[in-house]
Design a protein around this motif. Sequence first.
Motif, PDB file in Angstrom:
ATOM      1  N   GLY A 227       5.327  27.979   4.738  1.00 36.53           N
ATOM      2  CA  GLY A 227       4.750  29.033   3.917  1.00 36.53           C
ATOM      3  C   GLY A 227       5.801  30.023   3.471  1.00 36.53           C
ATOM      4  O   GLY A 227       6.595  29.743   2.558  1.00 36.53           O
ATOM      5  N   PRO A 228       5.864  31.195   4.094  1.00 41.76           N
ATOM      6  CA  PRO A 228       6.836  32.205   3.656  1.00 41.76           C
ATOM      7  C   PRO A 228       8.297  31.805   3.838  1.00 41.76           C
ATOM      8  O   PRO A 228       9.174  32.357   3.180  1.00 41.76           O
ATOM      9  CB  PRO A 228       6.492  33.422   4.531  1.00 41.76           C
ATOM     10  CG  PRO A 228       5.684  32.895   5.667  1.00 41.76           C
ATOM     11  CD  PRO A 228       4.971  31.700   5.140  1.00 41.76           C
ATOM     12  N   LEU A 229       8.582  30.864   4.743  1.00 40.39           N
ATOM     13  CA  LEU A 229       9.961  30.404   4.922  1.00 40.39           C
ATOM     14  C   LEU A 229      10.236  29.095   4.178  1.00 40.39           C
ATOM     15  O   LEU A 229      11.316  28.508   4.338  1.00 40.39           O
ATOM     16  CB  LEU A 229      10.276  30.220   6.413  1.00 40.39           C
ATOM     17  CG  LEU A 229      10.231  31.479   7.270  1.00 40.39           C
ATOM     18  CD1 LEU A 229      10.539  31.161   8.726  1.00 40.39           C
ATOM     19  CD2 LEU A 229      11.201  32.527   6.737  1.00 40.39           C
ATOM     20  N   GLY A 230       9.286  28.645   3.401  1.00 38.72           N
ATOM     21  CA  GLY A 230       9.445  27.386   2.686  1.00 38.72           C
ATOM     22  C   GLY A 230      10.403  27.502   1.512  1.00 38.72           C
ATOM     23  O   GLY A 230      10.778  28.592   1.074  1.00 38.72           O
ATOM     24  N   ALA A 231      10.796  26.348   1.022  1.00 33.45           N
ATOM     25  CA  ALA A 231      11.703  26.290  -0.129  1.00 33.45           C
ATOM     26  C   ALA A 231      11.254  25.174  -1.062  1.00 33.45           C
ATOM     27  O   ALA A 231      10.585  24.225  -0.647  1.00 33.45           O
ATOM     28  CB  ALA A 231      13.144  26.055   0.320  1.00 33.45           C
ATOM     29  N   ARG A 249      22.175  23.596  -2.744  1.00 28.66           N
ATOM     30  CA  ARG A 249      22.338  24.940  -3.309  1.00 28.66           C
ATOM     31  C   ARG A 249      21.272  25.252  -4.355  1.00 28.66           C
ATOM     32  O   ARG A 249      21.005  26.419  -4.647  1.00 28.66           O
ATOM     33  CB  ARG A 249      23.728  25.095  -3.917  1.00 28.66           C
ATOM     34  CG  ARG A 249      24.854  25.136  -2.890  1.00 28.66           C
ATOM     35  CD  ARG A 249      26.151  25.581  -3.553  1.00 28.66           C
ATOM     36  NE  ARG A 249      26.580  24.621  -4.577  1.00 28.66           N
ATOM     37  CZ  ARG A 249      27.404  23.603  -4.345  1.00 28.66           C
ATOM     38  NH1 ARG A 249      27.889  23.399  -3.132  1.00 28.66           N
ATOM     39  NH2 ARG A 249      27.738  22.785  -5.322  1.00 28.66           N
ATOM     40  N   GLY A 250      20.651  24.214  -4.884  1.00 30.01           N
ATOM     41  CA  GLY A 250      19.643  24.420  -5.926  1.00 30.01           C
ATOM     42  C   GLY A 250      18.262  24.756  -5.401  1.00 30.01           C
ATOM     43  O   GLY A 250      17.336  24.962  -6.200  1.00 30.01           O
ATOM     44  N   ARG A 251      18.117  24.806  -4.101  1.00 29.33           N
ATOM     45  CA  ARG A 251      16.800  25.173  -3.554  1.00 29.33           C
ATOM     46  C   ARG A 251      16.439  26.616  -3.919  1.00 29.33           C
ATOM     47  O   ARG A 251      17.313  27.474  -4.002  1.00 29.33           O
ATOM     48  CB  ARG A 251      16.801  25.035  -2.035  1.00 29.33           C
ATOM     49  CG  ARG A 251      16.996  23.625  -1.524  1.00 29.33           C
ATOM     50  CD  ARG A 251      17.138  23.615  -0.018  1.00 29.33           C
ATOM     51  NE  ARG A 251      18.225  24.482   0.425  1.00 29.33           N
ATOM     52  CZ  ARG A 251      18.113  25.390   1.386  1.00 29.33           C
ATOM     53  NH1 ARG A 251      16.968  25.545   2.017  1.00 29.33           N
ATOM     54  NH2 ARG A 251      19.154  26.149   1.725  1.00 29.33           N
ATOM     55  N   THR A 252      15.157  26.855  -4.078  1.00 30.00           N
ATOM     56  CA  THR A 252      14.674  28.212  -4.334  1.00 30.00           C
ATOM     57  C   THR A 252      13.624  28.559  -3.286  1.00 30.00           C
ATOM     58  O   THR A 252      12.839  27.700  -2.867  1.00 30.00           O
ATOM     59  CB  THR A 252      14.051  28.331  -5.732  1.00 30.00           C
ATOM     60  OG1 THR A 252      12.992  27.369  -5.864  1.00 30.00           O
ATOM     61  CG2 THR A 252      15.099  28.096  -6.814  1.00 30.00           C
ATOM     62  N   PRO A 253      13.587  29.818  -2.824  1.00 32.06           N
ATOM     63  CA  PRO A 253      12.603  30.182  -1.796  1.00 32.06           C
ATOM     64  C   PRO A 253      11.183  30.171  -2.346  1.00 32.06           C
ATOM     65  O   PRO A 253      10.935  30.616  -3.471  1.00 32.06           O
ATOM     66  CB  PRO A 253      13.045  31.586  -1.382  1.00 32.06           C
ATOM     67  CG  PRO A 253      13.792  32.122  -2.550  1.00 32.06           C
ATOM     68  CD  PRO A 253      14.465  30.941  -3.184  1.00 32.06           C
ATOM     69  N   ALA A 254      10.249  29.693  -1.548  1.00 30.07           N
ATOM     70  CA  ALA A 254       8.851  29.687  -1.955  1.00 30.07           C
ATOM     71  C   ALA A 254       8.277  31.092  -1.972  1.00 30.07           C
ATOM     72  O   ALA A 254       7.372  31.391  -2.755  1.00 30.07           O
ATOM     73  CB  ALA A 254       8.038  28.791  -1.001  1.00 30.07           C
ATOM     74  N   GLU A 255       8.801  31.953  -1.116  1.00 27.92           N
ATOM     75  CA  GLU A 255       8.379  33.359  -1.065  1.00 27.92           C
ATOM     76  C   GLU A 255       9.467  34.208  -1.728  1.00 27.92           C
ATOM     77  O   GLU A 255      10.564  34.352  -1.194  1.00 27.92           O
ATOM     78  CB  GLU A 255       8.173  33.794   0.392  1.00 27.92           C
ATOM     79  CG  GLU A 255       7.922  35.273   0.600  1.00 27.92           C
ATOM     80  CD  GLU A 255       6.762  35.798  -0.202  1.00 27.92           C
ATOM     81  OE1 GLU A 255       7.010  36.620  -1.105  1.00 27.92           O
ATOM     82  OE2 GLU A 255       5.616  35.370   0.066  1.00 27.92           O
ATOM     83  N   PRO A 256       9.177  34.783  -2.910  1.00 26.51           N
ATOM     84  CA  PRO A 256      10.231  35.518  -3.631  1.00 26.51           C
ATOM     85  C   PRO A 256      10.593  36.850  -2.989  1.00 26.51           C
ATOM     86  O   PRO A 256      11.678  37.380  -3.256  1.00 26.51           O
ATOM     87  CB  PRO A 256       9.618  35.724  -5.023  1.00 26.51           C
ATOM     88  CG  PRO A 256       8.137  35.674  -4.793  1.00 26.51           C
ATOM     89  CD  PRO A 256       7.924  34.708  -3.672  1.00 26.51           C
ATOM     90  N   ARG A 257       9.731  37.414  -2.144  1.00 27.57           N
ATOM     91  CA  ARG A 257       9.996  38.729  -1.555  1.00 27.57           C
ATOM     92  C   ARG A 257      10.845  38.573  -0.293  1.00 27.57           C
ATOM     93  O   ARG A 257      10.401  38.023   0.714  1.00 27.57           O
ATOM     94  CB  ARG A 257       8.679  39.433  -1.245  1.00 27.57           C
ATOM     95  CG  ARG A 257       7.853  39.761  -2.499  1.00 27.57           C
ATOM     96  CD  ARG A 257       6.414  40.131  -2.146  1.00 27.57           C
ATOM     97  NE  ARG A 257       5.699  38.990  -1.589  1.00 27.57           N
ATOM     98  CZ  ARG A 257       4.389  39.007  -1.284  1.00 27.57           C
ATOM     99  NH1 ARG A 257       3.680  40.109  -1.491  1.00 27.57           N
ATOM    100  NH2 ARG A 257       3.818  37.938  -0.779  1.00 27.57           N
ATOM    101  N   ALA A 258      12.065  39.099  -0.346  1.00 27.57           N
ATOM    102  CA  ALA A 258      13.009  38.945   0.766  1.00 27.57           C
ATOM    103  C   ALA A 258      12.489  39.615   2.034  1.00 27.57           C
ATOM    104  O   ALA A 258      12.710  39.112   3.142  1.00 27.57           O
ATOM    105  CB  ALA A 258      14.373  39.530   0.383  1.00 27.57           C
ATOM    106  N   ARG A 259      11.799  40.734   1.895  1.00 28.40           N
ATOM    107  CA  ARG A 259      11.288  41.431   3.071  1.00 28.40           C
ATOM    108  C   ARG A 259      10.248  40.584   3.803  1.00 28.40           C
ATOM    109  O   ARG A 259      10.227  40.551   5.033  1.00 28.40           O
ATOM    110  CB  ARG A 259      10.689  42.766   2.653  1.00 28.40           C
ATOM    111  CG  ARG A 259      10.224  43.635   3.810  1.00 28.40           C
ATOM    112  CD  ARG A 259       9.811  45.007   3.331  1.00 28.40           C
ATOM    113  NE  ARG A 259      10.938  45.711   2.709  1.00 28.40           N
ATOM    114  CZ  ARG A 259      10.833  46.929   2.174  1.00 28.40           C
ATOM    115  NH1 ARG A 259       9.677  47.567   2.184  1.00 28.40           N
ATOM    116  NH2 ARG A 259      11.899  47.501   1.652  1.00 28.40           N
TER     117      ARG A 259
END
Length: 598
Positions: A227-231, A249-259
């Motif tokens: 979920g929040p730690l997914g990519a 390196r092309g992975r993007t986080p599933a949760e855009p909010r870093a906090r």
Amino acid sequence: MISVFEPASRTRGRIKSRDILCALAGAVALALAIWAASTVDVPIDSDLGLVAVLPYPFWAGVVLLNLAFVAALRGDAAGPASRPVMIWLVAVLVLMLFGTAIFVTDVPRGEVAFRHLGIADALASTQDIKPDIDAYFNWPGFFALLATLLRATGIDPVSVALWAPVVDMGLWLAALGVLTRHLSTDPRRRWLVLWIFCLGNWQDQDYLSPQAFGLFLYLVVIALVIGPLGATPPTFPGFRGAGLATWWRGRTPAEPRARHRLSALVVTLLLVVVICASHQLTPFMVLIAVTALTLSGRVWPGRLPLITAVVLALWLAYPASAYLDGHPPLADAGLQAATQANIVDRVSGTPGHLLVVQVRMLLTLVLWALAIAGALWDWRRKRLDIRVVLLAVTPLLLFPTQAYGGEMLIRVSLFALPFIAMQASSVLLPNHSGGHRPSFLAAGAIGLCCCLLAVMTVTGRFGNARYDVFTDNEVAAVHAVQRLAPPGSAFISAAHPTPWRNEGYLDHRYRTIEDLCKAGLSVATCGPLVYDYARHNPAGAVVLLTRSSEASLVLQGDISEQGFDEFEQWLRSQDTVQLVFSNPDARAYRVAPFGAAP
């Protein structure tokens, strides 16, 4: 415009008559199950367990509940029945499948629940953790939490053990419900996954135990990881070095909010520490699952497997070192040894017991067959979720690493079950669109499948009821022995199914005849071993022979009823042995130590 917003207004305010009927059907099913179970007499005398003695109204309730669920699942074009109705039906299923024994007797099932209460009591009494006592004290996290809970609330420990299966299933389902929201957008599929998870849960590991607590935390960790730690990885380029680096390196986080990602990571690491401190096996399940998901590019914190491995290694090297000194982790590793302990050694006993074992195997194979069919279906339609496949398959990697007392296959199948259920739902609900309503034929197939799974689950789950459902007489016998046996004496039972060790865990040396006589239970070989062990103990011993311990040995083919009677007669004939307690379900014999008057 009216036609577009009509479904939304219906879900906000109107109550469907179908929903009311499904909820009422669930209530009727629960009433039938409770009434039927309450008429069952204890002890259970059938080798098939509860399935042979539950009256037909119980099975009528099972069928009615599954039909109500299928009707609610089918719902209408807008989706399944309302959330409260679906939750109610799942709750009824949990009470019927996992609370049945509660309505039969007020004594907790299984010896291990009593033992775990004793460990928590010992920790609360001594306020100290001594790893040299036994393996449990090398992983004391769950027991410390249990002791704190019991002390803080004053709840009756036996009541906690009695209701633990229902509570544990509720926790598992809550965690799985959150997890499935990250794996599917179809509400029908998510509810079906919860239903299949319940119907396939024959493993009977939801009693008051660290592994039940560990599975709950495992599901929470997986929900956080996907979920929040997914990519989200880019298209996989193949196994060329440069391409792999670019892909990573092309992975993007599933949760855009870093906090939010940071908060989820902190919680995940805390849970990993708690899991490592609470159970031997679950940390390895977490490590393998997180590593597989990370390597697939589906986890954003790439160092999470390394951190998990370091925490696990540190716990094994320090707090658990006392246990590992005498128990090397890979001492009984190997596929042949695991197969012998987990499969071959279990296929023995009376015809009724063998049938129960075969039903458990068949149920597992049916679920895996449905999951494989669902995976093939999704693969052909290019919608196979690699995360589900990895989480279903990776627990199998632990099977050949250790025999685990013949329970490794049970634990592996349990940890894979949530994701086997997820993949099996693909073939039962082949269209993943939330607005697609199953046809009457498809709903009938789901209902038939669910009813068959329910019958097999009750058979497999309660197939040992002849020896893991205790009587009040057996509990009274244990309490009497606790009073009669002086501190430091040996407390010897015929076999592990005995409601003991919940009090005075550190006061006695607990042994079983089954463990002392590895070579066999014949009178000629086993009798002298048990007698000599009892006499060599400085404070003597008390030998307790109960109905349930005898039944376990007979059902599993370790001894015949005649052989058990011969053993007891031989024991009574010894000069230093005295009968000190007796009731219809148990006898206790005191054995005087060497140098003491008979």
